[in-house]
Design a protein around this motif. Structure first.
Motif, short mmCIF file in Angstrom:
data_model
loop_
_atom_site.label_atom_id
_atom_site.label_comp_id
_atom_site.label_asym_id
_atom_site.label_seq_id
_atom_site.Cartn_x
_atom_site.Cartn_y
_atom_site.Cartn_z
N GLU A 332 21.51 63.99 2.35
CA GLU A 332 20.18 64.15 1.77
C GLU A 332 19.27 64.96 2.69
OE1 GLU A 332 17.40 61.10 -0.53
OE2 GLU A 332 17.18 60.85 1.65
N ILE A 333 19.31 64.66 3.98
CA ILE A 333 18.47 65.39 4.92
C ILE A 333 18.89 66.85 5.00
CG2 ILE A 333 17.80 65.57 7.36
CD1 ILE A 333 18.08 62.48 7.49
N ALA A 334 20.19 67.11 4.97
CA ALA A 334 20.69 68.50 5.04
C ALA A 334 20.30 69.30 3.81
CB ALA A 334 22.21 68.49 5.20
N LEU A 346 7.24 66.51 8.22
CA LEU A 346 7.06 65.11 7.87
C LEU A 346 6.86 64.93 6.37
CD1 LEU A 346 6.61 62.11 8.57
CD2 LEU A 346 4.22 62.68 9.08
N LYS A 347 6.07 65.78 5.77
CA LYS A 347 5.80 65.64 4.33
C LYS A 347 7.07 65.83 3.51
CE LYS A 347 4.25 70.43 3.63
NZ LYS A 347 3.10 71.29 3.19
N GLU A 348 8.01 66.63 4.02
CA GLU A 348 9.29 66.81 3.34
C GLU A 348 10.17 65.56 3.47
OE1 GLU A 348 10.13 69.28 1.49
OE2 GLU A 348 8.57 70.75 1.96
N LEU A 349 10.18 64.98 4.66
CA LEU A 349 10.95 63.76 4.88
C LEU A 349 10.44 62.63 3.99
CD1 LEU A 349 11.29 63.81 8.77
CD2 LEU A 349 13.08 64.35 7.10
N TYR A 453 10.10 57.87 10.09
CA TYR A 453 10.68 59.02 9.38
C TYR A 453 11.23 60.04 10.37
CZ TYR A 453 9.25 58.19 4.50
OH TYR A 453 9.13 57.71 3.21
N LEU A 454 10.42 60.39 11.36
CA LEU A 454 10.80 61.47 12.27
C LEU A 454 11.98 61.10 13.16
CD1 LEU A 454 7.22 62.67 13.32
CD2 LEU A 454 8.83 63.87 11.81
N VAL A 455 11.97 59.89 13.72
CA VAL A 455 13.01 59.55 14.68
C VAL A 455 14.33 59.24 13.98
CG1 VAL A 455 12.59 57.04 14.88
CG2 VAL A 455 13.44 58.33 16.85
N LEU A 456 14.31 58.59 12.83
CA LEU A 456 15.56 58.32 12.13
C LEU A 456 16.22 59.62 11.68
CD1 LEU A 456 17.67 56.44 10.96
CD2 LEU A 456 16.23 56.16 8.92
N ALA A 457 15.44 60.53 11.12
CA ALA A 457 15.99 61.82 10.68
C ALA A 457 16.60 62.58 11.86
CB ALA A 457 14.91 62.65 10.00
N TYR A 499 26.61 65.21 17.26
CA TYR A 499 27.05 65.42 15.88
C TYR A 499 26.90 66.91 15.56
CZ TYR A 499 26.83 65.66 10.79
OH TYR A 499 27.03 65.99 9.48
N GLU A 500 27.99 67.54 15.20
CA GLU A 500 27.97 68.94 14.84
C GLU A 500 28.05 69.04 13.31
OE1 GLU A 500 27.41 71.05 17.12
OE2 GLU A 500 27.84 69.82 18.91
N GLY A 501 26.93 68.94 12.65
CA GLY A 501 26.91 68.87 11.21
C GLY A 501 27.17 70.19 10.53
#
Length: 501
Positions: A332-334, A346-349, A453-457, A499-501
């Motif tokens: 989802e984040i990607a 932040l507003k996107e997260l 939001y910021l730290v988990l992402a 993590y190399e996403g």
């Protein structure tokens, strides 16, 4: 002249006094008709046994009592507790006069603060002075502080690649650095410390013991605070020494900030502090004294440290021990379009439904406080056929509502999907209150949301974290420290790889 009073007479007088008092509380008191254990009705030390002797177990005991006595019970000679979610919006609302229960909050020794002050009018005035500082708009405008600390945390974790480290302590350092810099304007840089300042984390979590004890032994807290700090430092362990040094530094920084904020032309750094907001508010001079401002700084910063760190530790545990949740978050984040050199806004997260669901599920299981939030109003309240007399402290416990199996099936299971259906989420809004509700809703909720939001992402995007030696139960409530006391405390050991996403 010899006294005619004997020990036998004194004993008889004491028996008569307490016998009369207990009879009144059991049969004549305005709350005498409410169900509950008789020992709780005659003495606060029924609660004291569970909270002082057993160490913060009364919240759990209250849950058991409700199963025996029903949804509304008398939990002390003076206080009622309700467990029915339908009553929540009656008790925690914006209209009307709502005092906090002084017996509970005075034990913190900060009667003049916004958070722990019990009087409705004083709270309203104090809150009005600082609420704009904690508004969503101001948090968004100053999110560079949070971004900077997220980046610093990620750099520290990157350097630890291939090792096992205490992610839980790092999270506490992260929330303290955010809170101190946002509120006081001072960078304490605990994320730079080799052990992430774990001693301060441990001491902060242990403060619940002093609060619980002072409720029942009122001189306990004031006596400790009156002790010369040099004496305390000699007798203290390393964690307590860290806490005392932090208090000294915080006091000096508050004095410096107050001096800067009162200048005729304060610099921009001073203007971006809570102290400046207080000094330039409409509060009377008495509320702008250093002692009152120091209470405000200490309580507001303290309230944002371990509350947010607790929920993040719980979330990190569940995210990084459940590959299905982790991969779904990463996908989802990607999916958010952004330039590779720029972090996601932040507003996107905030618009990501599964990320939001994960955070909501974390806050369901770890809301800000573990204890009941008793309120007192000047009007009678009604629960079903029960009339609750005006002036009665009556409370509910958010955590008990959040783990009610009627509202949340399989309540102790970490299940973000329960928030993914918009209709189900809307139906739960009335019963989901991690920051409380009403006139006393948490001041710092927008700051906490932004941090999470910021730290988990960031951690999901950048690291594979293998959790070591922990179970889900380690991050659930074990004791009532006002905040949530867990078995894990501030610990969450994790082996880190990039993590190399």
């Amino acid at each position: 002249m010899e006294s005619n009073i004997t020990w036998r007479m004194l004993a008889a007088a004491a028996i008569a006094y307490y016998g009369t008092l207990f009879f009144y509380r059991l049969f004549l008191h305005p709350l005498a008709r409410f169900p509950g254990p008789r020992l709780a009705a005659i003495s606060r030390w029924y609660e004291g046994y569970y909270d002082v002797v057993l160490g913060g177990k009364y919240t759990s005991k209250i849950a058991e009592l409700h199963k025996t006595y029903g949804p509304i019970i008398r939990i002390s000679p003076y206080e009622l507790h309700v467990i029915d979610p339908a009553f929540f919006e009656t008790l925690y609302r914006m209209d009307g006069r709502w005092d906090k229960y002084a017996w509970t909050y005075d034990a913190f020794g900060a009667k003049g603060s916004t958070i722990f002050g019990s009087d409705h009018d004083a709270h309203k005035a104090h809150r009005r002075a600082i609420a704009p500082f904690f508004s969503k708009a101001n948090v968004v405008a100053r999110q560079d502080i949070l971004r900077r600390n997220v980046d610093k945390l990620c750099r520290r974790i990157s350097k630890l690649a291939g090792t096992t480290f205490n992610l839980g302590a790092a999270v506490s350092a992260f929330t303290r650095d955010n809170g101190n810099e946002f509120i006081v304007g001072k960078a304490y840089n605990e994320l730079d410390l080799e052990d992430f300042g774990i001693g301060l984390s441990i001491a902060s979590q242990g403060a619940g013991v002093f609060w619980r004890t002072t409720k029942f032994i009122p001189w306990f807290g004031p006596a400790l605070r009156a002790m010369p700090i040099d004496w305390a430092m000699k007798a203290a362990d390393e964690g307590t020494k860290s806490f005392l040094r932090y208090l000294q530094q915080s006091e000096q920084d508050t004095r410096d900030t107050l001096a800067a904020a009162t200048l005729s032309s304060p610099d921009s750094k001073a203007q971006q502090t809570m102290v400046y907001e207080i000094v330039h508010s409409n509060l009377p001079p008495a509320d702008k004294r250093f002692d009152r401002i120091m209470e405000e700084v200490a309580t507001v910063t303290g309230a944002g440290f371990e509350t947010t760190a607790n929920v993040l530790r719980l979330i990190f545990y569940h995210v990084f021990t459940n590959d299905k949740i982790l991969q779904r978050l990463r996908k989802e984040i990607a999916s958010v379009p952004t330039k590779s050199s720029e972090p996601i806004a932040l507003k996107e997260l905030e618009q990501l439904p599964y990320l939001t669901a994960v955070l909501m599920e974390g806050m369901r299981l770890s809301p800000a406080i573990a204890t009941r939030a008793a309120r007192i109003t000047d009007k009678d309240l009604f629960y079903g056929d029960w009339r609750i007399p005006a002036g009665t402290p009556v409370g509910m416990t958010t955590l008990l509502m959040h783990t009610d199996e009627k509202l949340y099936p399989d309540p102790m299971r970490f299940n973000p999907d329960r928030w993914m259906d918009p209709a189900a989420r809307g139906a739960s809004d009335a019963n989901f209150a991690p920051f409380s509700r009403g006139t006393r809703i948490c001041l710092g909720m927008h700051l906490a949301w932004a941090e999470m939001y910021l730290v988990l992402a960031a951690l999901v995007q950048n690291f594979n974290l293998t959790i070591k030696g922990a179970t889900a139960g380690d991050f659930e409530m074990e004791r009532d420290n006002f905040g949530i006391g867990t078995k894990a405390g501030c610990n969450l050991m994790a082996h880190v790889a990039a993590y190399e996403g």
